[in-house]
Motif scaffolding. Structure first.
Motif, PDB file in Angstrom:
ATOM      1  N   SER A  62      17.931 -24.008 -76.686  1.00  0.00           N
ATOM      2  CA  SER A  62      17.827 -25.205 -75.847  1.00  0.00           C
ATOM      3  C   SER A  62      18.234 -24.843 -74.425  1.00  0.00           C
ATOM      4  O   SER A  62      18.684 -23.724 -74.161  1.00  0.00           O
ATOM      5  CB  SER A  62      18.713 -26.325 -76.403  1.00  0.00           C
ATOM      6  OG  SER A  62      20.036 -26.208 -75.909  1.00  0.00           O
ATOM      7  N   THR A 105      20.757 -25.501 -72.588  1.00  0.00           N
ATOM      8  CA  THR A 105      22.152 -25.079 -72.385  1.00  0.00           C
ATOM      9  C   THR A 105      22.324 -23.583 -72.625  1.00  0.00           C
ATOM     10  O   THR A 105      23.149 -22.932 -71.968  1.00  0.00           O
ATOM     11  CB  THR A 105      23.080 -25.891 -73.325  1.00  0.00           C
ATOM     12  OG1 THR A 105      22.848 -27.281 -73.080  1.00  0.00           O
ATOM     13  CG2 THR A 105      24.538 -25.570 -73.089  1.00  0.00           C
ATOM     14  N   THR A 133      21.232 -35.635 -65.212  1.00  0.00           N
ATOM     15  CA  THR A 133      20.518 -36.445 -66.200  1.00  0.00           C
ATOM     16  C   THR A 133      21.429 -37.470 -66.889  1.00  0.00           C
ATOM     17  O   THR A 133      20.932 -38.447 -67.455  1.00  0.00           O
ATOM     18  CB  THR A 133      19.876 -35.514 -67.254  1.00  0.00           C
ATOM     19  OG1 THR A 133      19.353 -34.364 -66.576  1.00  0.00           O
ATOM     20  CG2 THR A 133      18.753 -36.195 -67.996  1.00  0.00           C
ATOM     21  N   ASP A 158      21.278 -25.799 -62.004  1.00  0.00           N
ATOM     22  CA  ASP A 158      20.748 -26.365 -63.243  1.00  0.00           C
ATOM     23  C   ASP A 158      19.694 -27.384 -62.828  1.00  0.00           C
ATOM     24  O   ASP A 158      20.012 -28.506 -62.427  1.00  0.00           O
ATOM     25  CB  ASP A 158      21.883 -27.023 -64.040  1.00  0.00           C
ATOM     26  CG  ASP A 158      21.379 -27.782 -65.271  1.00  0.00           C
ATOM     27  OD1 ASP A 158      20.154 -27.951 -65.413  1.00  0.00           O
ATOM     28  OD2 ASP A 158      22.224 -28.217 -66.071  1.00  0.00           O
ATOM     29  N   LYS A 173      10.942 -30.267 -70.808  1.00  0.00           N
ATOM     30  CA  LYS A 173      11.246 -31.334 -69.852  1.00  0.00           C
ATOM     31  C   LYS A 173      10.000 -31.601 -69.001  1.00  0.00           C
ATOM     32  O   LYS A 173       8.962 -31.894 -69.563  1.00  0.00           O
ATOM     33  CB  LYS A 173      12.489 -30.981 -69.066  1.00  0.00           C
ATOM     34  CG  LYS A 173      13.686 -30.757 -70.014  1.00  0.00           C
ATOM     35  CD  LYS A 173      14.925 -31.514 -69.667  1.00  0.00           C
ATOM     36  CE  LYS A 173      15.956 -31.360 -70.759  1.00  0.00           C
ATOM     37  NZ  LYS A 173      17.252 -31.918 -70.394  1.00  0.00           N
TER      38      LYS A 173
END
Ligand code: PLP
Length: 379
Positions: free
Chosen positions: A68, A70, A146, A171, A197
């Protein structure tokens, strides 16, 4: 081919995973070998295309990473910040706090500038902090936070960081591909994004767009074997392959999603579509009495936080389930102080998507017997 008994999936108004196109999903109906030359050509094409989106072909390298988003943030901090480094995190939300935790877990020295969650990061504060503490080697900025939907001033912060001769790690997970980032004019060491995304792929991989000279100097920094970006980059350069098993179906889907991104008209078209979604959402829910949590001036067109209805008949779980029955998936709020919910503006749904969601919410309010939506409304 298709299974007629399969119910139509709801529209995801969430900031990843998000609604993908039939074409993108169909790209996953084939298996690939990780040694296969055709598959590795897909990886190479994605890396090229991603670099092109930020105009970084001359200066940067795109290194993909399994997992993912992260995982890619952690890989970037672990690989690009030396073990003796010191990271400054301007903190105005949940994803900034996640970076701070990564620094702690990896044993990188950390400082923060803390803001209220409805405030934008200020370049002047970063300037002051860097001037006051020469031991800070890097700034880690979240572009679109977000957790709330705040857009942080990346370009202004980047110029400040560059003027002080420090490194900038961004990020840009929820903004990449929809909000302009130009490596030719906005200096950065690394920009991090992911497949699921604004490029509208499926989740499962991220990528770090790293300055070539910084990547070249990063050997031996990583405390992790699997998440060592330097090793991934060197191995990929030598063999064209991923170092460990690649998420083959995710890679194939991202390739197809990027082809559609280019056909749609690239960043201006994608960003424009999301901005129209965001406007339609705020005005549509506004007409029902919902107020956005943020000032319009700092709202990114990616995800909108709304105050929950101020009515005893409201609870998020029922609200969520009722809206879901009507075909739309909402997102819970991430704030501790105020009761909120979030609605994403991103994903592959047509212009009818947002008006449809607004109608579903209106219907839900009636079904739940909610009359008082805004806290400030005169009862
Ligand atoms: C989605 C997102 C991430 C990554 O989250 P994962 O759950 O690991 O995919 C990181 N930062 C921001 C700002 C995000 O929106």
């Amino acid at each position: 081919m298709s299974q007629p008994s399969m119910p139509r999936s709801p529209i995801l108004l969430t900031p990843g995973p998000l609604t993908t196109s039939d074409r993108t999903r169909a790209a996953m109906l084939r298996d690939w070998g990780s040694w296969d030359g055709d598959f590795n050509a897909i990886t190479a094409r994605i890396r090229q295309q991603v670099l092109r989106i930020v105009h970084g072909e001359e200066t940067h390298e795109c290194v993909p990473m399994q997992g993912s988003g992260t995982f890619s943030v952690e890989a970037a901090i672990g690989t690009l910040v030396p073990r003796t480094g010191h990271v400054l995190v301007p903190n105005n939300g949940a994803y900034c706090q996640r970076i701070a935790r990564i620094c702690k877990v990896l044993g990188r020295k950390l400082s923060t500038i803390d803001y209220a969650e409805d405030r934008q990061v200020q370049a002047a504060d970063v300037d002051r902090a860097l001037a006051a503490d020469p031991s800070i080697t890097h700034v880690a900025l979240v572009h679109c936070e977000t957790g709330t939907g705040v857009l942080n001033p990346l370009h202004e912060v980047a110029l400040v960081v560059a003027r002080h001769g420090r490194g900038l790690i961004v990020d840009a997970m929820s903004s990449f591909g929809a909000i302009e980032i130009d490596a030719r004019t906005t200096p950065f060491d690394a920009v991090i994004a992911a497949s699921g995304k604004c490029l509208e792929g499926v989740p499962g991989m991220g990528f770090v767009i790293a300055r070539r000279s910084v990547l070249q100097a990063s050997e031996g920094n990583s405390p992790s074997l699997a998440m060592d970006l330097y090793d991934q980059w060197i191995y990929m350069g030598k063999t064209t392959q991923w170092r460990f098993t690649p998420p083959t179906h995710v890679v194939a889907a991202l390739d197809e999603a990027i082809a559609q991104y280019v056909e749609e008209g690239g960043l201006p078209a994608r960003g424009g579509r999301y901005a129209r979604n965001c406007e339609a959402l705020i005005s549509g829910l506004g007409a029902l009495g919902f107020r956005p949590y943020l000032d319009a001036a700092i709202q990114a067109p990616i995800i909108v936080t709304f105050h929950a209805p101020d009515d005893p008949a409201y609870d998020f779980k029922t609200f969520y389930n009722e809206v879901k029955k009507r075909g739309y998936i909402l997102y819970p709020g991430k704030l501790t102080q105020v009761e909120t919910f979030r609605v994403g503006c991103i994903g592959h749904f047509g212009e009818a998507g947002i008006p449809g969601a607004v109608a579903a919410v209106a219907d839900t309010l009636k079904a739940m017997g909610i009359r008082q939506v805004a806290a400030t409304a005169t009862a």
